[in-house]
Scaffold this active site. Structure first.
Site, PDB file in Angstrom:
ATOM      1  N   HIS A  98      -7.236  -2.813   9.256  1.00 11.27           N
ATOM      2  CA  HIS A  98      -8.381  -3.634   8.856  1.00 11.27           C
ATOM      3  C   HIS A  98      -9.199  -3.941  10.113  1.00 11.27           C
ATOM      4  O   HIS A  98      -9.621  -5.066  10.331  1.00 11.27           O
ATOM      5  CB  HIS A  98      -7.915  -4.936   8.212  1.00 11.27           C
ATOM      6  CG  HIS A  98      -7.225  -4.755   6.897  1.00 11.27           C
ATOM      7  ND1 HIS A  98      -6.789  -5.833   6.147  1.00 11.27           N
ATOM      8  CD2 HIS A  98      -6.889  -3.655   6.184  1.00 11.27           C
ATOM      9  CE1 HIS A  98      -6.214  -5.398   5.030  1.00 11.27           C
ATOM     10  NE2 HIS A  98      -6.254  -4.068   5.038  1.00 11.27           N
ATOM     11  N   GLU A 129       0.810  -1.225   0.000  1.00  6.52           N
ATOM     12  CA  GLU A 129       0.000   0.000   0.000  1.00  6.52           C
ATOM     13  C   GLU A 129       0.844   1.275   0.000  1.00  6.52           C
ATOM     14  O   GLU A 129       0.315   2.364   0.249  1.00  6.52           O
ATOM     15  CB  GLU A 129      -0.920   0.009   1.231  1.00  6.52           C
ATOM     16  CG  GLU A 129      -1.824  -1.187   1.369  1.00  6.52           C
ATOM     17  CD  GLU A 129      -2.959  -1.216   0.354  1.00  6.52           C
ATOM     18  OE1 GLU A 129      -2.873  -0.511  -0.674  1.00  6.52           O
ATOM     19  OE2 GLU A 129      -3.922  -1.941   0.578  1.00  6.52           O
ATOM     20  N   TYR A 181     -21.079  13.313  18.115  1.00  5.07           N
ATOM     21  CA  TYR A 181     -20.228  14.481  17.872  1.00  5.07           C
ATOM     22  C   TYR A 181     -18.760  14.125  17.690  1.00  5.07           C
ATOM     23  O   TYR A 181     -18.000  14.857  17.037  1.00  5.07           O
ATOM     24  CB  TYR A 181     -20.400  15.520  18.981  1.00  5.07           C
ATOM     25  CG  TYR A 181     -19.732  15.193  20.298  1.00  5.07           C
ATOM     26  CD1 TYR A 181     -18.400  15.535  20.517  1.00  5.07           C
ATOM     27  CD2 TYR A 181     -20.431  14.554  21.325  1.00  5.07           C
ATOM     28  CE1 TYR A 181     -17.775  15.248  21.723  1.00  5.07           C
ATOM     29  CE2 TYR A 181     -19.808  14.266  22.530  1.00  5.07           C
ATOM     30  CZ  TYR A 181     -18.488  14.609  22.727  1.00  5.07           C
ATOM     31  OH  TYR A 181     -17.867  14.312  23.916  1.00  5.07           O
ATOM     32  N   HIS A 222     -12.474  -2.947   2.417  1.00  7.59           N
ATOM     33  CA  HIS A 222     -11.035  -2.976   2.692  1.00  7.59           C
ATOM     34  C   HIS A 222     -10.728  -2.597   4.137  1.00  7.59           C
ATOM     35  O   HIS A 222     -10.335  -3.460   4.921  1.00  7.59           O
ATOM     36  CB  HIS A 222     -10.342  -2.019   1.714  1.00  7.59           C
ATOM     37  CG  HIS A 222      -8.860  -2.071   1.721  1.00  7.59           C
ATOM     38  ND1 HIS A 222      -8.084  -1.747   0.630  1.00  7.59           N
ATOM     39  CD2 HIS A 222      -7.967  -2.374   2.700  1.00  7.59           C
ATOM     40  CE1 HIS A 222      -6.806  -1.883   0.927  1.00  7.59           C
ATOM     41  NE2 HIS A 222      -6.708  -2.249   2.185  1.00  7.59           N
ATOM     42  N   HIS A 241      -3.010   2.659   8.622  1.00  7.29           N
ATOM     43  CA  HIS A 241      -4.011   1.916   7.845  1.00  7.29           C
ATOM     44  C   HIS A 241      -4.314   0.619   8.587  1.00  7.29           C
ATOM     45  O   HIS A 241      -3.400  -0.142   8.913  1.00  7.29           O
ATOM     46  CB  HIS A 241      -3.492   1.611   6.450  1.00  7.29           C
ATOM     47  CG  HIS A 241      -4.349   0.654   5.683  1.00  7.29           C
ATOM     48  ND1 HIS A 241      -5.717   0.808   5.551  1.00  7.29           N
ATOM     49  CD2 HIS A 241      -4.034  -0.489   5.016  1.00  7.29           C
ATOM     50  CE1 HIS A 241      -6.195  -0.191   4.832  1.00  7.29           C
ATOM     51  NE2 HIS A 241      -5.197  -0.989   4.494  1.00  7.29           N
ATOM     52  N   TYR A 252      -9.889  22.847  21.478  1.00 11.48           N
ATOM     53  CA  TYR A 252      -9.977  21.903  22.594  1.00 11.48           C
ATOM     54  C   TYR A 252      -8.601  21.359  22.953  1.00 11.48           C
ATOM     55  O   TYR A 252      -7.839  20.923  22.099  1.00 11.48           O
ATOM     56  CB  TYR A 252     -10.901  20.741  22.223  1.00 11.48           C
ATOM     57  CG  TYR A 252     -11.090  19.728  23.333  1.00 11.48           C
ATOM     58  CD1 TYR A 252     -11.926  19.979  24.398  1.00 11.48           C
ATOM     59  CD2 TYR A 252     -10.410  18.509  23.300  1.00 11.48           C
ATOM     60  CE1 TYR A 252     -12.112  19.056  25.410  1.00 11.48           C
ATOM     61  CE2 TYR A 252     -10.584  17.574  24.304  1.00 11.48           C
ATOM     62  CZ  TYR A 252     -11.431  17.868  25.366  1.00 11.48           C
ATOM     63  OH  TYR A 252     -11.607  16.939  26.364  1.00 11.48           O
TER      64      TYR A 252
END
Length: 213
Positions: free
Chosen positions: A91, A70, A110, A152, A89, A205
């Site tokens: 799964h 990837e 939120y 994916h 990334h 925040y």
């Protein structure tokens, strides 16, 4: 701590939390000449700083090893988003379930705003490791710090590794809550105005107050 060790520790942390299993998922961290990325077939048990692969901004290898399949979307994200220094990334189960339904994560809570907008988009399906997937991910990530990849998984971005990991964990939890709410009859979604107020609040925040003269 060495950046490469921090990347390995983050990979093991996510595996321990169940966001990745075996050799699924990949992480990267920007450096001056490009980025470090986890290698193809990486596992939490075998990953070490020496096994990470360094790529330059064009994707050319600067160190030995075979990068994650990837690597292309990591390269494209870093090129398009100079504020991003780390990419996660996964799964992870709930995010991947929603991605397999090819549905966005809407503003049912939120905290969806942690990804930078009113929702978390799901990019169209494309074969893993392809330029088509990179383009789809970039579009879904526009003005966002996370997106789903159809059938994916999840991508999360951060100004540093801690932020990228935190966003990946939060979106995974939110996907689980959303799926549960759908089973219970469907959540009431927050309005654009309500989410805009949250995004404005998130902008300050946790920041230290400005020093007084």
């Amino acid at each position: 701590m060495d950046d490469r060790q921090a990347l390995c520790d983050a990979y093991r942390y996510l595996a321990g939390r169940g966001l990745n299993r075996g050799s699924t998922g990949n992480l990267s961290l920007r450096h001056d000449d490009g980025f470090w990325i986890t290698p193809s077939g990486a596992s939490a048990e075998r990953l070490a700083p020496a096994t990470l692969v360094s790529l330059d901004g064009t994707g050319e290898r600067l160190s030995p090893g075979r990068p994650s399949s990837e690597w292309r979307f990591h390269r494209e994200i870093y090129a398009a988003r100079p504020e991003v220094a780390a990419i996660v990334h996964t799964h992870s189960p709930h995010a991947t379930t929603l991605a397999c339904l090819r549905r966005d994560l809407p503003p049912f809570h939120y905290m969806v705003a942690v990804a930078g907008g009113h929702d978390v988009r799901c990019a169209p399906y494309a074969l893993f490791g392809t330029d088509t997937l990179s383009a789809a991910a970039l579009a879904a990530l526009e003005d966002r710090k996370a997106c789903l990849l159809a059938n994916h998984g999840l991508i999360a971005l951060g100004a540093d590794l801690e932020e990228a990991v935190t966003i990946a964990e939060e979106i995974e939890a939110l996907c689980g809550q959303y799926l549960a709410a759908c089973e219970a009859g469907g959540p009431v979604l927050l309005s654009d105005d309500e989410m805009a107020a949250v995004i404005e609040r998130f902008a300050v925040y946790g920041r230290a107050p400005a020093a007084e003269d």
